[in-house]
Design a protein around this motif. Sequence first.
Motif, PDB file in Angstrom:
ATOM      1  N   SER A  66      38.109  42.156  38.051  1.00 50.98           N
ATOM      2  CA  SER A  66      37.099  41.543  38.909  1.00 50.98           C
ATOM      3  C   SER A  66      36.722  40.190  38.345  1.00 50.98           C
ATOM      4  O   SER A  66      36.808  39.949  37.138  1.00 50.98           O
ATOM      5  N   LEU A  83      36.432  41.851  43.432  1.00 50.58           N
ATOM      6  CA  LEU A  83      37.495  42.802  43.113  1.00 50.58           C
ATOM      7  C   LEU A  83      38.857  42.176  43.381  1.00 50.58           C
ATOM      8  O   LEU A  83      39.079  41.571  44.436  1.00 50.58           O
ATOM      9  N   HIS A 105      34.829  50.523  39.164  1.00 50.40           N
ATOM     10  CA  HIS A 105      34.416  49.152  39.498  1.00 50.40           C
ATOM     11  C   HIS A 105      32.960  49.119  39.944  1.00 50.40           C
ATOM     12  O   HIS A 105      32.195  48.245  39.509  1.00 50.40           O
ATOM     13  N   SER A 117      29.822  43.536  45.927  1.00 52.16           N
ATOM     14  CA  SER A 117      31.209  43.290  45.549  1.00 52.16           C
ATOM     15  C   SER A 117      31.929  42.738  46.764  1.00 52.16           C
ATOM     16  O   SER A 117      31.648  43.140  47.899  1.00 52.16           O
TER      17      SER A 117
END
Length: 421
Positions: A66, A83, A105, A117
């Motif tokens: 990431s 990501l 994540h 994200s």
Amino acid sequence: MTAAPAGYRVVEVPEARKAELLDVDHLAFAFEPDAETSAQVPMTLEWDRTVGVEAPDGTLAAVHGSFRLVLPVPGGAVPCAGLTWVGTRPDQRRRGLLSTMIDTHFARSLARDEPVSALYAAEPGIYGRFGYGSAATNVRLTVPRGAALRPVPGSDALAVRFEKLDADGHGPLVQRVHAAAGSGRPGWITRDTDALRRKHLADPPAWRDGAEPLRVVTVLAGDEPRGYALLRRKETWTDGQPAMVVRMHDLAALDAAAAHRLWSVVLDLDLTSAVETPMLAPDDELLQLLVDPRGPRPRVADNLWLRVLDVRAALAARRWSAPVDVVLDVQDARLPANAGRWRVTTGEPGPDGTWDARVEPTHEPADVALDVRELGAVYLGGRSLGALGRAGLVTELVPGTLHRASAAFGWPLAPVCSWAF
């Protein structure tokens, strides 16, 4: 959180395992760069944010990383985990490794206080089941040479420079103008590491497909850059006539006059027949300026996918286009802390005519029910809650509240990210 399958384990991947990581990546994405290309294109991964899943024999079965990004949102910005590099070896698929990596994540991003994200989806059918919503759209156009533009005052007064790209010399100009050009546009993420900036200007021969090296067109007011375009042309002749296509890599302009001047030059280069634009926002200046909107051939695609990881922090970080007091019932199967009712209450308007809001958990009856996937889709202001309601993806529980919430979530500029990470 999804546990790794029996015998597998989640591990951080240090730079010392770079060769193993690249092997997984090349197998997963079916490519193998040549030595010259590898030498010219920097590795962009941040090693303290790079994670893999080890198979029982200790080899890497899957990897992801990431980027530490700042995501512009309506009226503000939030820390964002970008990501990237998500890949599984073909002989390790269908074992739940992606679910394990996504949950890892999410946990790592929340531990770093990143409430959202974002990603570009190689396959758009994958990430919705993890709560990512398609939050932005981009358009690419093939515009015939000589396409007429509506006039813009001040365009003719700007100077133009056409040069071969020098990554070291032009890099600061590109970074500075790109950042300023996106001011106020949600989703306009900047490249904030040296590696990302260098990769953006990398130009190995393998990427040219027989075309010329990258050129840079700079628009200037005096000595001050007001816009730039990165492009290349490929020599083509049809029945003895020149038919080069201008392939644009990137473009940014600080105002309407600079945008008009850039497009005026790019759309009328000698020996060319058409211009292929880079990713543009659906409301980009070019689409407003074209005299004949039917002439270009558009290709529309999904742009950023967004996952809200912390409902309270994410919603409180943005501004709102209209006053609203609404209770959202959010479903989130992967992050239970998000699930439940959240009351969004705007305060006093600011000098820019937008509102901030308090976001609090509540036991009050809900006005609107939606999954976290749809919350991510509307978060940047580029999707309509009302449209999602008509599609059966958002439920209005109290008549009239969906209309008010849609107006509040909306934003005057369409979100877009101008580069893929």
